[in-house]
Enzyme design. Structure first.
Site, PDB file in Angstrom:
ATOM      1  N   CYS A   1      34.228  34.076  40.038  1.00  0.00           N
ATOM      2  CA  CYS A   1      35.629  33.483  40.366  1.00  0.00           C
ATOM      3  C   CYS A   1      35.725  32.012  40.422  1.00  0.00           C
ATOM      4  O   CYS A   1      35.231  31.330  39.351  1.00  0.00           O
ATOM      5  CB  CYS A   1      36.323  34.146  41.174  1.00  0.00           C
ATOM      6  SG  CYS A   1      38.137  34.132  41.545  1.00  0.00           S
TER       7      CYS A   1
ATOM      8  N   HIS B   1      36.193  39.425  39.679  1.00  0.00           N
ATOM      9  CA  HIS B   1      35.469  39.649  40.588  1.00  0.00           C
ATOM     10  C   HIS B   1      34.541  41.036  40.183  1.00  0.00           C
ATOM     11  O   HIS B   1      35.280  42.370  40.386  1.00  0.00           O
ATOM     12  CB  HIS B   1      36.128  40.140  41.963  1.00  0.00           C
ATOM     13  CG  HIS B   1      36.804  38.673  42.308  1.00  0.00           C
ATOM     14  ND1 HIS B   1      36.194  38.062  43.312  1.00  0.00           N
ATOM     15  CD2 HIS B   1      37.879  38.191  42.205  1.00  0.00           C
ATOM     16  CE1 HIS B   1      36.815  37.146  43.661  1.00  0.00           C
ATOM     17  NE2 HIS B   1      37.980  37.201  42.960  1.00  0.00           N
TER      18      HIS B   1
ATOM     19  N   GLU C   1      32.461  42.505  42.201  1.00  0.00           N
ATOM     20  CA  GLU C   1      32.150  43.285  43.148  1.00  0.00           C
ATOM     21  C   GLU C   1      33.629  44.103  43.693  1.00  0.00           C
ATOM     22  O   GLU C   1      33.625  45.093  44.578  1.00  0.00           O
ATOM     23  CB  GLU C   1      31.910  42.303  44.337  1.00  0.00           C
ATOM     24  CG  GLU C   1      32.849  41.442  44.977  1.00  0.00           C
ATOM     25  CD  GLU C   1      33.479  40.239  44.192  1.00  0.00           C
ATOM     26  OE1 GLU C   1      34.218  39.466  44.657  1.00  0.00           O
ATOM     27  OE2 GLU C   1      32.958  40.225  42.973  1.00  0.00           O
TER      28      GLU C   1
END
Length: 209
Positions: free
Chosen positions: A82, A190, A192
């Site tokens: 990001c 992202h 994650e």
């Protein structure tokens, strides 16, 4: 043995989310701002959320730009996420203020031309066939984005021995969604927060360590 990965703590980013996701992908993970630990790990993750200028201020406070530069000089892998991707570019422009980035790549991070901002939610990407990060993922795979700024033009001229692999996405206009440049990789989205797709991407990155 599991690769040792440091998630760089410089006051910005979803540190614990990144830690858990990289650990689930198969790494031994430490969250720290320690210079030597970050320099010597098998892999370094540089997360980031918020404003470009604030992230750069935090990064410089822990000498993060030096860590990234030294690691890359030695061919040691780095993954930006990001705003952690955005600060790898030459500069960012927010609210008329220009902030110098790490300048690992030429280019400007600027506000996207889109009818709705932030760009928040799931979106597809256009990854080249030779991508390592997106290996094993279908072209229609979606990843989770949260941002209003991005790199709208790829400005690195051709002629390098190993040209970077650039992945694009679109929200109002095309923007850079990921870059793979030998030891330096980064994603605007992202991983994650991207479920199984993000986990596969992280496993693909760990396979390069």
């Amino acid at each position: 043995m599991k690769p040792k990965v440091v998630v760089l703590d410089y006051g910005s980013g979803n540190l614990r989310s990144a830690e858990r996701a990289v650990a689930r992908a198969g790494a031994e993970v430490t969250v720290t701002s320690d210079f030597d630990a970050a320099l010597n790990a098998d892999g370094l993750v540089v997360p980031g959320v918020g404003a470009f200028a604030a992230c750069m201020q935090g990064l410089r406070a822990v000498r993060g730009e030096q860590i990234v530069g030294r690691r890359l000089a030695g061919g040691r892998p780095v993954l930006g996420i990001c705003v952690g991707m955005q600060i790898l570019f030459e500069k960012g422009v927010e609210h008329g203020v220009t902030t110098e980035g790490c300048a690992e790549w030429p280019g400007t991070v600027e506000r996207l031309n889109a009818p709705i901002l932030p760009h928040m939610g799931w979106n597809t990407v256009r990854a080249p066939a030779d991508s390592v990060l997106f290996r094993g993922l279908d072209p229609g795979t979606r990843f989770y984005f949260v941002h209003s700024y991005g790199v709208r033009r790829w400005e690195l001229p051709p002629g390098r021995l190993t040209p970077p692999i650039v992945t694009w996405a679109e929200h109002g206009e095309p923007f850079v969604a990921a870059v793979e440049n030998t030891a330096l990789c980064a994603t605007q989205f992202h991983p994650e927060k991207s479920g199984d797709a993000g986990a596969q991407l992280l496993r693909n990155w760990l396979s390069t360590l």
